[in-house]
Enzyme design. Structure first.
Site, PDB file in Angstrom:
ATOM      1  N   ASN A  97      -4.248  -9.601   6.599  1.00 51.60           N
ATOM      2  CA  ASN A  97      -3.364  -8.580   7.171  1.00 51.60           C
ATOM      3  C   ASN A  97      -4.115  -7.266   7.266  1.00 51.60           C
ATOM      4  O   ASN A  97      -4.966  -6.968   6.430  1.00 51.60           O
ATOM      5  CB  ASN A  97      -2.110  -8.393   6.312  1.00 51.60           C
ATOM      6  CG  ASN A  97      -1.058  -7.576   7.022  1.00 51.60           C
ATOM      7  OD1 ASN A  97      -0.702  -7.878   8.164  1.00 51.60           O
ATOM      8  ND2 ASN A  97      -0.560  -6.534   6.390  1.00 51.60           N
TER       9      ASN A  97
ATOM     10  N   ALA B 198       1.416 -10.031   7.641  1.00 55.78           N
ATOM     11  CA  ALA B 198       2.176 -10.124   6.396  1.00 55.78           C
ATOM     12  C   ALA B 198       3.529  -9.432   6.534  1.00 55.78           C
ATOM     13  O   ALA B 198       4.049  -8.861   5.588  1.00 55.78           O
ATOM     14  CB  ALA B 198       1.369  -9.510   5.258  1.00 55.78           C
ATOM     15  N   GLY B 199       4.109  -9.477   7.729  1.00 59.08           N
ATOM     16  CA  GLY B 199       5.418  -8.868   7.964  1.00 59.08           C
ATOM     17  C   GLY B 199       6.537  -9.868   7.687  1.00 59.08           C
ATOM     18  O   GLY B 199       6.344 -10.874   6.989  1.00 59.08           O
ATOM     19  N   GLY B 200       7.707  -9.605   8.272  1.00 62.19           N
ATOM     20  CA  GLY B 200       8.882 -10.438   8.038  1.00 62.19           C
ATOM     21  C   GLY B 200       8.684 -11.886   8.455  1.00 62.19           C
ATOM     22  O   GLY B 200       9.028 -12.817   7.706  1.00 62.19           O
TER      23      GLY B 200
ATOM     24  N   LYS C 290      -0.192  -5.186   1.584  1.00 61.57           N
ATOM     25  CA  LYS C 290       0.955  -6.031   1.958  1.00 61.57           C
ATOM     26  C   LYS C 290       0.585  -7.508   1.861  1.00 61.57           C
ATOM     27  O   LYS C 290       1.394  -8.339   1.456  1.00 61.57           O
ATOM     28  CB  LYS C 290       1.412  -5.698   3.386  1.00 61.57           C
ATOM     29  CG  LYS C 290       2.482  -4.612   3.403  1.00 61.57           C
ATOM     30  CD  LYS C 290       2.764  -4.110   4.788  1.00 61.57           C
ATOM     31  CE  LYS C 290       3.574  -5.057   5.636  1.00 61.57           C
ATOM     32  NZ  LYS C 290       3.747  -4.507   7.015  1.00 61.57           N
TER      33      LYS C 290
ATOM     34  N   ASP D  92      14.386 -19.729  10.073  1.00 65.48           N
ATOM     35  CA  ASP D  92      13.071 -19.419  10.655  1.00 65.48           C
ATOM     36  C   ASP D  92      12.006 -20.386  10.124  1.00 65.48           C
ATOM     37  O   ASP D  92      11.148 -20.843  10.871  1.00 65.48           O
ATOM     38  CB  ASP D  92      12.642 -17.983  10.304  1.00 65.48           C
ATOM     39  CG  ASP D  92      13.350 -16.941  11.155  1.00 65.48           C
ATOM     40  OD1 ASP D  92      13.727 -17.268  12.300  1.00 65.48           O
ATOM     41  OD2 ASP D  92      13.530 -15.813  10.675  1.00 65.48           O
TER      42      ASP D  92
ATOM     43  N   LYS E 192      16.875  -8.446   8.744  1.00 66.55           N
ATOM     44  CA  LYS E 192      16.739  -9.735   8.054  1.00 66.55           C
ATOM     45  C   LYS E 192      16.686  -9.637   6.532  1.00 66.55           C
ATOM     46  O   LYS E 192      17.063 -10.576   5.842  1.00 66.55           O
ATOM     47  CB  LYS E 192      15.482 -10.462   8.546  1.00 66.55           C
ATOM     48  CG  LYS E 192      15.625 -11.018   9.944  1.00 66.55           C
ATOM     49  CD  LYS E 192      14.422 -11.868  10.307  1.00 66.55           C
ATOM     50  CE  LYS E 192      14.557 -12.391  11.720  1.00 66.55           C
ATOM     51  NZ  LYS E 192      13.575 -13.419  12.033  1.00 66.55           N
TER      52      LYS E 192
HETATM   53  P1  ATR Z   1       7.747  -9.241  12.042  1.00 63.77           P
HETATM   54  O1  ATR Z   1       9.073  -9.241  11.369  1.00 63.77           O
HETATM   55  O2  ATR Z   1       7.788  -9.666  13.478  1.00 63.77           O
HETATM   56  O3  ATR Z   1       6.696  -9.982  11.253  1.00 63.77           O
HETATM   57  P2  ATR Z   1       6.781  -6.728  11.039  1.00 63.77           P
HETATM   58  O4  ATR Z   1       7.427  -7.020   9.735  1.00 63.77           O
HETATM   59  O5  ATR Z   1       6.917  -5.356  11.621  1.00 63.77           O
HETATM   60  O6  ATR Z   1       7.298  -7.698  12.156  1.00 63.77           O
HETATM   61  O7  ATR Z   1       5.211  -7.094  10.916  1.00 63.77           O
HETATM   62  C1  ATR Z   1       4.297  -6.820  11.906  1.00 63.77           C
HETATM   63  C2  ATR Z   1       2.933  -7.406  11.522  1.00 63.77           C
HETATM   64  O8  ATR Z   1       2.021  -7.138  12.595  1.00 63.77           O
HETATM   65  C3  ATR Z   1       2.317  -6.813  10.264  1.00 63.77           C
HETATM   66  O9  ATR Z   1       1.554  -7.805   9.617  1.00 63.77           O
HETATM   67  C4  ATR Z   1       1.415  -5.716  10.866  1.00 63.77           C
HETATM   68  O10 ATR Z   1       0.332  -5.337  10.044  1.00 63.77           O
HETATM   69  P3  ATR Z   1       0.477  -4.122   8.959  1.00 63.77           P
HETATM   70  O11 ATR Z   1       1.143  -4.730   7.767  1.00 63.77           O
HETATM   71  O12 ATR Z   1      -0.915  -3.695   8.713  1.00 63.77           O
HETATM   72  O13 ATR Z   1       1.321  -3.065   9.634  1.00 63.77           O
HETATM   73  C5  ATR Z   1       0.892  -6.429  12.072  1.00 63.77           C
HETATM   74  N1  ATR Z   1       0.322  -5.522  13.077  1.00 63.77           N
HETATM   75  C6  ATR Z   1       0.995  -4.691  13.905  1.00 63.77           C
HETATM   76  N2  ATR Z   1       0.140  -4.031  14.715  1.00 63.77           N
HETATM   77  C7  ATR Z   1      -1.128  -4.461  14.392  1.00 63.77           C
HETATM   78  C8  ATR Z   1      -2.438  -4.186  14.865  1.00 63.77           C
HETATM   79  N3  ATR Z   1      -2.650  -3.316  15.849  1.00 63.77           N
HETATM   80  N4  ATR Z   1      -3.490  -4.839  14.302  1.00 63.77           N
HETATM   81  C9  ATR Z   1      -3.281  -5.742  13.312  1.00 63.77           C
HETATM   82  N5  ATR Z   1      -2.069  -6.052  12.809  1.00 63.77           N
HETATM   83  C10 ATR Z   1      -0.997  -5.424  13.343  1.00 63.77           C
END
Ligand code: ATR
Length: 279
Positions: A153, A131-133, A158, A107, A71
């Site tokens: 987050n 705070a991901g995509g 991030k 989105d 993306k």
């Molecule tokens: P997407 O595009 O679906 O948002 P992503 O960019 O990989 O996917 O983001 C995943 C999100 O889930 C992030 O906010 C991640 O937190 P981090 O920035 O700390 O990695 C969060 N996430 C994944 N596993 C987690 C967990 N076990 N506990 C809390 N947050 C989690």
């Protein structure tokens, strides 16, 4: 309907992409409107993105959805990007034409359309988890609605970057604001399995609205249901972002009811939407 050699081709690129439900409802929509088109998944590795897009363009593909992990990377390849794509920093829809590749983001509007099936967002206080995509598109949508957004987050750095970009307020833990917000939105991957919770869900109150972008009933959604809250899993957002891509590609009003019906065997909640669909 019968597909002939004249059919137009649309699809989704991602890695992995086999699990995508977009072909299910996009093909149902084409078929219902008698549009001679097919929508197919294309598995594209990150290192092949540029070549794959060039190949698909040359092969006459008219449009694509873009999913994880492409993306953000497509922004460097597209010839034009919409204003929203520039603001969000990610695209999920591409249109191929003689002028080249144009990138759009549906989105954020998909999130708004879905959330507005169960709540009014205007000026609300929201706890955004992750705070991901996907959080980027949600943050952009919430700010357009004048919401005050508290962002948590796991990785605080991030959260701070996202907060700076969209004017959000970072919190050290969800518990800091859980007592005061009206809406809780989960964009993290916590809940993909039944293991793990993000905070103590017994703190959720009945008057709060809970939205989870994961398209299954996560522990968070189950807790919200038990408390009698308005709640929504990720299916309606999946539907509405795809419906807006369909509108961009075809110029036609997306047949939402047909799209929903096609997704029910895959788990689309039968009691959604709370407000009737327009088409
Ligand atoms: P997407 O595009 O679906 O948002 P992503 O960019 O990989 O996917 O983001 C995943 C999100 O889930 C992030 O906010 C991640 O937190 P981090 O920035 O700390 O990695 C969060 N996430 C994944 N596993 C987690 C967990 N076990 N506990 C809390 N947050 C989690």
């Amino acid at each position: 309907m019968t597909i002939t050699g004249k059919a137009e081709v649309f699809g989704v690129i991602g890695y992995p992409v086999r699990h995508s439900l977009s072909p299910v409802f996009q093909n149902a929509a084409f078929s219902h409107l008698g549009i001679e088109a097919v929508y197919v998944p294309f598995e594209v590795r990150p290192e092949d993105l540029r070549d794959a897009l060039e190949g698909l363009r040359r092969a006459g593909v008219k449009g694509l959805n873009v999913t994880i992990p492409h993306k953000e990377a497509v922004l460097d390849i597209a010839d034009q990007v919409s204003e929203e794509v520039r603001d969000i920093g990610a695209a999920n829809t591409l249109v191929f034409s003689e002028e080249g590749v144009k990138a759009y983001n549906t989105d954020w509007i998909g999130f708004l359309r879905a959330a507005e099936e169960i709540t009014d967002l205007e000026g609300k206080e929201v706890l955004l988890l992750g705070a991901g995509g996907s959080a980027r598109a949600v943050a952009y949508a919430l700010k357009r609605k004048g919401c005050r957004v508290f962002l948590w987050n796991r990785t605080k750095a991030k959260a701070e970057l996202l907060a700076e970009r969209f004017g959000l307020e970072v919190v050290g833990s969800p518990e800091e604001v859980i007592g005061s917000v009206g809406i809780i939105v989960n964009t993290t991957s916590v809940g993909l399995s039944d293991e793990g919770t993000i905070f103590d869900y017994s703190l959720i109150r009945q008057d709060q609205v809970v939205i989870d972008l994961i398209y299954r009933d996560t522990p968070l959604i189950k807790a919200a249901r038990e408390r009698g809250c308005s709640h929504q899993n990720g299916f309606p957002m999946l539907l509405h972002q795809g419906a807006e891509s369909f509108r961009i590609w075809t110029g036609c009003e997306p047949p939402l009811k047909v799209m929903v019906r096609s997704l029910i065997p895959y788990g689309y909640p039968k009691d959604y939407p709370r407000t009737p669909l327009r088409t």
